[in-house]
Design a protein around this motif. Structure first.
Motif, short mmCIF file in Angstrom:
data_model
loop_
_atom_site.label_atom_id
_atom_site.label_comp_id
_atom_site.label_asym_id
_atom_site.label_seq_id
_atom_site.Cartn_x
_atom_site.Cartn_y
_atom_site.Cartn_z
N LEU A 298 36.92 44.96 37.61
CA LEU A 298 36.61 43.58 37.21
C LEU A 298 35.74 42.91 38.27
O LEU A 298 35.97 43.10 39.46
N PRO A 299 34.79 42.10 37.82
CA PRO A 299 33.97 41.37 38.80
C PRO A 299 34.74 40.23 39.43
O PRO A 299 34.41 39.76 40.52
N GLY A 300 35.77 39.75 38.75
CA GLY A 300 36.60 38.66 39.22
C GLY A 300 37.77 38.56 38.26
O GLY A 300 37.66 38.98 37.11
N SER A 301 38.89 38.04 38.74
CA SER A 301 40.04 37.90 37.85
C SER A 301 40.97 36.86 38.44
O SER A 301 40.96 36.59 39.64
N GLY A 302 41.79 36.28 37.57
CA GLY A 302 42.79 35.32 38.03
C GLY A 302 44.14 35.68 37.47
O GLY A 302 45.00 34.82 37.33
N ALA A 303 44.33 36.97 37.16
CA ALA A 303 45.57 37.41 36.53
C ALA A 303 46.60 37.80 37.59
O ALA A 303 46.70 38.95 37.98
N GLY A 304 47.34 36.81 38.05
CA GLY A 304 48.37 37.07 39.05
C GLY A 304 47.77 37.34 40.42
O GLY A 304 46.54 37.37 40.58
N PRO A 305 48.64 37.54 41.42
CA PRO A 305 48.13 37.91 42.74
C PRO A 305 47.34 39.20 42.62
O PRO A 305 47.69 40.08 41.84
N SER A 306 46.27 39.32 43.38
CA SER A 306 45.39 40.48 43.27
C SER A 306 46.07 41.75 43.75
O SER A 306 46.50 41.84 44.89
#
Lengths: 535, 535
Positions: free
Chosen positions: B245-253
């Motif tokens: 993914l180029p970026g995500s906000g699904a929970g802590p990385s």
């Protein structure tokens, strides 16, 4: 002092009425003729029949507690379409027993101590704008569930900027502060956080941090994560405070564990945040395309150019038409550069060369402004911006007129985007048809990275009053499946909450899930923090 | 085929000899007159008296094993000054029982299964350039310790670029690949990772990821962390693979938990990495200052300008004199911009305005080059670069001549820097005196952020043969205390390993330590992975 709506977006006084309602209704009727747009009024709080609170707090903390029904109803949900619809239908089924407003960190420690002992679920609440069920007690409010009670922990009193370090351009800020109050307190130092999500007016720093919110910058500093110097978090096992550092390589980042933890690991009480000088020079342009595929390639070229525009939002033709009033066959790319240090003309000029290489044209010349000169203009960029801020209010108005209006968002690598957009749009249209509705699907990029975009979809469909919740849930499941199958993330910046759990669970690597559960058990041994979210 | 040195840096054939040795000796004698610079030769491997291996692997894995003494000696340490000195003194006290070279991921799974059952510590080994004791078995090799044995897991056979996605500018890369082989495999696609730590030639992708290595870019993409799209990690509890993914906000990385985990949570086997186009335009300048405080302010202005130079390395007067041959009273700022998309002249011109505002002057005009034109020049920037690559070899040469030559690094916010530099330099000088040595302390910035620099210190002191290890350990403890007290991190990009533990433990928030230990127990229940590091 305006009144916050208990059931919908923002202030009661700012709701869509009169001329705006008429124009909106007319516009929808034109696009989706034959739709029943009867306006349904929200019920009174009294008619909701909220159950009596199951728990009371000890006398020492009783001063923090509200049992006011309107307060409880307002803390029973977030601001998703499905929240608003359920509120309009009077289905406020999961209110917290109590709304608790700590005055300071010591109060939070005491509340968590009590809740851990009393088996009471604690749902942290900032501005309550979650669109994923993140602040809804749901299972915790169930009378037959695992908890003796559920409280909504409203951080609104922690609203101060405590310290400003002008040299390092950073400030220590309490987590409960809302966007406008935060910016007001920074203005004297001529600094700005420049984090402007659509929810800006009604969301808080702590909420942004807990959910990895996406903000103002389309490139580089896309998530609030990137602006964090250090965080202070109250967990049931103690207070965690990281050292203020511009960068570090000392073990896995402590902050990155709490960023995105969505209230499941602790209560964020303050953070040192990196700030920006207020921009002096701005360059903006709206680039039109005849061909959407070419527009995507042009946008990718800019994302990979190292120019790092502040704004780089590609609206597809439907989005450009509906929300920016621009009729194109290939969409509109809204480009912006800003700087406090230098005119950004060379940056914009190179970006415009790149878009021209791919057939982009400018109906109006780019605008270059300096500080006080900056005035709202009439181009697609400005139209879109005003529209952006009214969207949540209009969403509520339409929800009350049987419309299914909601957004969902993702991110994927560039190689997967064409297929993702096609299959997600097809899945959305198919789902809209299969629930007996008619509607349109739009897409814009909110953020772009060198390796991929963050597409943001909108759905505007005519539903049936009383059924729009079930209709939307079917559509949401279909598009979530499609975007996961196409290699996207279930959320780029709306968080996971309770609504995204099935797709998050399949996206998250299993060993990481084990590790996260173990970390949760270490920090929250009683398991009281935001149960049902993430873990 | 050159021969890797078992006791020191790089290739035996490239060690400092002849004219280079004479010049180096003369230079040191000039700065530190009266120093005994007798050259001490390394012992033979035979003379080390390595103990017999305590364990053997099962037949099915026996083909992966080496018990060759030179191999074991080379895997018994990293490349810190204290490693090299101990090797020169014949003190190779913690060799792994076995060196194990998996051919693929399945081998790694099998090795971890066996090691978990047999209570054998597993120390992941990439290029072995740790300067913090990260690859030294130490406690695990102890005959009276907790483990039945210790193996060094050398990932060198996992050396392939498996897949390139030109559109998204990313590649799937095995973790054991060394810097040059990695760049060779990307060259056909005209792409580059552009991660060039000083260890580039002898370190691996997996090592960079496990230690959050710092690289080429002085701003923006400072750590390897920022270039990671997804990672694949073999843990004793299963394989963790995150989605590209180029970026995500699904929970802590998930990736952020493994980045910096230094081999304690799992073995990184591959990663999708974000790549760069090879730069075509370069601009470089060496800016001289009369006043170091002004040079710091100038550097801060650039770090906060939004210009994002590729190179922004402020050398203090001692560093500029010793390693760039520039005599100034305020130091030298080495500035560079590079781009594959556009000439960077407007960027450099604005940066030079900023430095001029603070008294910076240019002995030579800035250099603007395009692609093939780029030739090494004669300015301080180029002198410093050549010097940079020889430094580790020269460090070894000097270590064999009783010199105490080592570096340490940190990062802090700008408001704390002046005090940090003063107190750390004082602590270093005081410690040098108190161990009966004489020497100099230098400082440069390797990376700069809007909110603070990453200062990198060098120590060059004349020690006593046989005592330089103890002398350095005293100095290191003193400077570590000083930089921690001044608000710095114990490491910006050299990792924690075993040597930084006391200061890391006090820097790391306690609740995060609990969470990390719990995560470790979930992923590595037998506790075999790199014991003694981090946790």
């Amino acid at each position: 002092m305006k009144q916050r709506s208990w059931w919908g977006w923002g202030y009661t006084e700012d709701a869509v009425t009169g001329v705006e309602r008429e124009a909106l209704t007319k516009r929808v009727a034109a696009i989706l003729p034959g739709t029943d747009l009867t306006v349904h009024e929200p019920p009174s709080v009294e008619s909701l029949g909220l159950p009596e609170p199951r728990v009371a707090m000890p006398d020492s903390l009783a001063g923090l507690v509200s049992t006011d029904p309107t307060d409880r109803a307002a803390h029973a949900h977030g601001q998703a379409f499905r929240d608003v619809v359920r509120n309009l239908l009077g289905q406020v089924l999961n209110p917290p027993d109590l709304v608790v407003r700590p005055r300071n960190e010591a109060d939070i420690v005491d509340v968590l101590d009590w809740a851990s002992r009393a088996n009471v679920a604690v749902i942290p609440f900032g501005g309550g704008t979650s669109v994923v069920g993140g602040v809804e007690p749901r299972a915790a409010a169930s009378r037959s569930g695992d908890f003796a009670g559920a409280i909504s922990l409203d951080l609104g009193a922690l609203d101060q900027v405590l310290e400003i370090d002008r040299t390092s351009r950073a400030a220590r800020i309490q987590a409960g502060v809302f966007g406008p109050a935060l910016e007001d307190q920074l203005r004297g130092a001529d600094l700005s956080l420049r984090h402007f999500p659509q929810s800006f007016e009604f969301s808080t720093l702590g909420g942004w941090l807990a959910t990895r919110a996406g903000g103002h910058f389309a490139t580089l500093y896309t998530h609030i994560d990137d602006m964090v110097e250090s965080m202070r978090v109250v967990t049931p096992s103690g207070i965690s405070e990281s050292r203020r550092l511009p960068g570090s390589g000392a073990g896995p980042s402590p902050d990155r564990m709490f960023l995105g933890s969505e209230g499941t690991l602790g209560i964020i009480t303050e953070a040192w945040m990196r700030l920006q000088d207020r921009p002096r020079w701005r360059a903006t342009a709206s680039v039109h395309f005849d061909d959407y595929a070419a527009a995507v390639v042009a946008t990718r070229a800019i994302a990979q150019s190292g120019l790092y525009p502040t704004n780089c939002r590609l609206l597809d033709p439907a989005e450009a038409f509906l929300n920016a009033g621009a009729a194109t066959s290939g969409g509109v790319l809204v480009l912006g550069f800003e700087s406090a240090d230098h005119p950004t003309r060379p940056w914009m000029e190179r970006a415009l060369e790149l878009v021209a290489d791919h057939g982009g044209t400018l109906p109006e010349p780019p605008s270059y402004t300096e500080s006080a000169q900056h005035r709202p203009g009439t181009g697609a960029a400005d139209t879109w911006r005003s529209s952006f801020l009214r969207m949540p209010y209009q969403r509520d108005a339409l929800a009350a007129q049987s419309m299914i209006t909601e957004t969902f968002e993702t991110a994927c690598t560039w190689d997967k985007f064409d297929n993702l957009k096609t299959t997600v749009t097809e899945a959305a249209n198919e789902a809209i048809r299969s629930v007996g509705a008619t509607g349109v699907v739009t897409c814009r990029f909110t953020h772009v990275y060198p390796d991929g975009p963050a597409p943001y979809f909108g759905i505007y469909a005519a539903g049936r009053w009383g059924s729009t919740l079930a209709q939307w849930d079917d559509i949401k499941a279909a598009v979530s499946e499609a975007l996961s199958a196409a290699g996207g993330t279930i959320t780029h910046h709306h968080a996971v909450g309770r609504d995204h759990r099935p797709w998050y669970d399949s996206q998250r690597p299993d060993p990481f899930a084990h590790a996260l559960r173990a970390a949760k058990s270490a920090l929250d041994p009683a398991g009281i923090l935001n149960p049902g979210v993430l873990i």
